[in-house]
Design a protein around this motif. Structure first.
Motif, PDB file in Angstrom:
ATOM      1  N   HIS A  37      32.752  29.277  36.793  1.00  0.00           N
ATOM      2  CA  HIS A  37      34.104  29.391  36.246  1.00  0.00           C
ATOM      3  C   HIS A  37      34.675  28.101  35.677  1.00  0.00           C
ATOM      4  N   LYS A  38      33.850  27.062  35.510  1.00  0.00           N
ATOM      5  CA  LYS A  38      34.387  25.834  34.931  1.00  0.00           C
ATOM      6  C   LYS A  38      34.770  26.020  33.471  1.00  0.00           C
ATOM      7  N   LEU A  42      38.326  24.292  32.908  1.00  0.00           N
ATOM      8  CA  LEU A  42      38.484  23.007  32.243  1.00  0.00           C
ATOM      9  C   LEU A  42      39.433  23.043  31.042  1.00  0.00           C
ATOM     10  N   PRO A  43      39.449  24.116  30.219  1.00  0.00           N
ATOM     11  CA  PRO A  43      40.393  24.124  29.093  1.00  0.00           C
ATOM     12  C   PRO A  43      41.865  24.144  29.510  1.00  0.00           C
ATOM     13  N   ALA A 116      43.136  19.934  41.278  1.00  0.00           N
ATOM     14  CA  ALA A 116      42.689  20.312  42.623  1.00  0.00           C
ATOM     15  C   ALA A 116      41.776  21.519  42.451  1.00  0.00           C
ATOM     16  N   PHE A 117      40.503  21.244  42.213  1.00  0.00           N
ATOM     17  CA  PHE A 117      39.551  22.307  41.925  1.00  0.00           C
ATOM     18  C   PHE A 117      38.869  22.744  43.214  1.00  0.00           C
ATOM     19  N   MET A 230      41.223  32.010  41.530  1.00  0.00           N
ATOM     20  CA  MET A 230      42.514  31.987  40.851  1.00  0.00           C
ATOM     21  C   MET A 230      42.738  30.590  40.290  1.00  0.00           C
ATOM     22  N   HIS A 231      43.180  30.532  39.037  1.00  0.00           N
ATOM     23  CA  HIS A 231      43.504  29.268  38.384  1.00  0.00           C
ATOM     24  C   HIS A 231      45.004  29.246  38.105  1.00  0.00           C
TER      25      HIS A 231
END
Length: 238
Positions: A37-38, A42-43, A116-117, A230-231
Motif C-alpha cells: 500500500h505504499k 506516499l502520494p 506515522a506509517f 486506513m490512511h
C-alpha cells in the motif's frame, strides 16, 4: 520503571524492541505490508518543507523514500536497534534519533510534515503521541498516517465469513506472528475503534482532510471485502 514510562506504557515498545533484528531482516527482504500500500500512501505526503519527521520510523523504510524525494527527514524511534539501523543503512542512511513518541525531542512548531506509517496502533498512549505530533507541527503542517484498519484488527475470517468475536468498541492488545521464507516476525499492536484516533486528532488541533481505506486489489482475495489499512491526512490549522 524508566523515567518516561507511565504504568503499562512501554509494553508494546518493548515487544517491538525485542523483535528489532527480525523486523529489520523481515522488512529488508520485503516480507512486510509496505509494498502492498505504499503506492497509495506516499502520494498523500506533501512536498518537502523545512523538516519532515518520521514517527515510529523503525529501520527507516519510509524515511529513505522521503529523503529520495527531497525531504529533510528525521527518523524517530524508541528502539536503539531500529534507529541505528536507519542511520547506518548501507545504501541510504538517514538522520535518526532514539526518542519516545510521547516526548518528541523537538521544539514547538518545528516540522512541516509528520509521517506515522503503521506505527500509531503500536503505541500504547496514542493520544499523547498525537498530541506531541500536533505540538511540533507548524501551522499548516500535516500529519500523514497509516494504521491497521480498525475493522481488520477487530476480527478475523472464519473461512468465507468475517467474524468480530470481541467488542469493536473496546481497545485490546494483540500479537500476531507470521512466518515467511523461514523467518518469523511477531507484531505487537492495539485494536482501537476509529473514534479513538479521530478524537485524538481533534484534541491535538488537527483537522482531517482525507481519510482513505485500503483493501486488497485482488477480487479473489477475501481481504478485498474488508479494508486492511486506513490512511489519514490531517492538518494543523492554528
Amino acid at each position: 520503571m524508566r523515567p518516561e514510562q507511565q504504568q503499562g506504557e512501554m509494553i508494546l515498545a518493548d515487544g517491538w524492541d525485542a523483535n528489532a533484528d527480525a523486523w529489520i531482516e523481515w522488512t529488508r527482504r520485503g516480507l512486510d505490508s509496505y509494498n502492498t500500500h505504499k503506492l497509495a500512501f506516499l502520494p498523500l505526503i506533501p512536498p518537502p518543507g523545512r523538516l519532515t519527521i518520521d514517527v515510529g520510523a523503525g529501520e527507516g523504510r519510509v524515511s529513505r523514500e522521503l529523503q529520495a524525494r527531497g525531504h529533510r527527514v528525521l527518523a524517530i524511534d524508541r528502539s536503539l536497534t531500529m534507529s541505528r539501523s536507519a542511520a547506518t543503512h548501507p545504501e541510504v542512511p538517514v538522520p535518526a534519533v532514539v526518542a519516545n513518541a510521547v516526548n518528541l525531542p523537538l521544539p514547538d512548531a518545528t516540522a512541516d510534515c509528520a509521517v506515522a506509517f503503521m506505527s500509531l496502533h503500536d503505541i500504547d498512549n496514542v493520544e499523547m503521541a498525537i498530541a506531541e505530533i500536533g505540538r511540533v507541527l507548524a501551522v499548516g503542517g500535516k500529519l500523514v498516517m497509516a494504521i491497521v484498519h480498525p475493522l481488520n484488527s477487530a476480527g478475523a475470517f472464519d473461512q468465507a465469513r468475517y467474524v468480530i468475536r470481541d467488542s469493536y468498541t473496546e481497545a485490546r492488545n494483540y500479537t500476531t506472528t507470521r512466518t515467511r521464507e523461514g523467518l518469523s516476525m511477531t507484531y505487537h499492536g492495539i485494536h482501537r475503534p476509529l473514534q479513538v484516533y479521530t478524537e485524538a486528532l481533534a484534541d491535538a488541533g488537527l483537522v482531517i482532510e482525507r481519510l482513505r481505506e485500503h483493501a486488497s486489489d485482488d477480487p479473489d482475495d477475501k481481504w478485498s471485502r474488508i479494508p486492511l489499512f486506513m490512511h489519514i491526512v490531517a492538518s494543523r490549522t492554528a
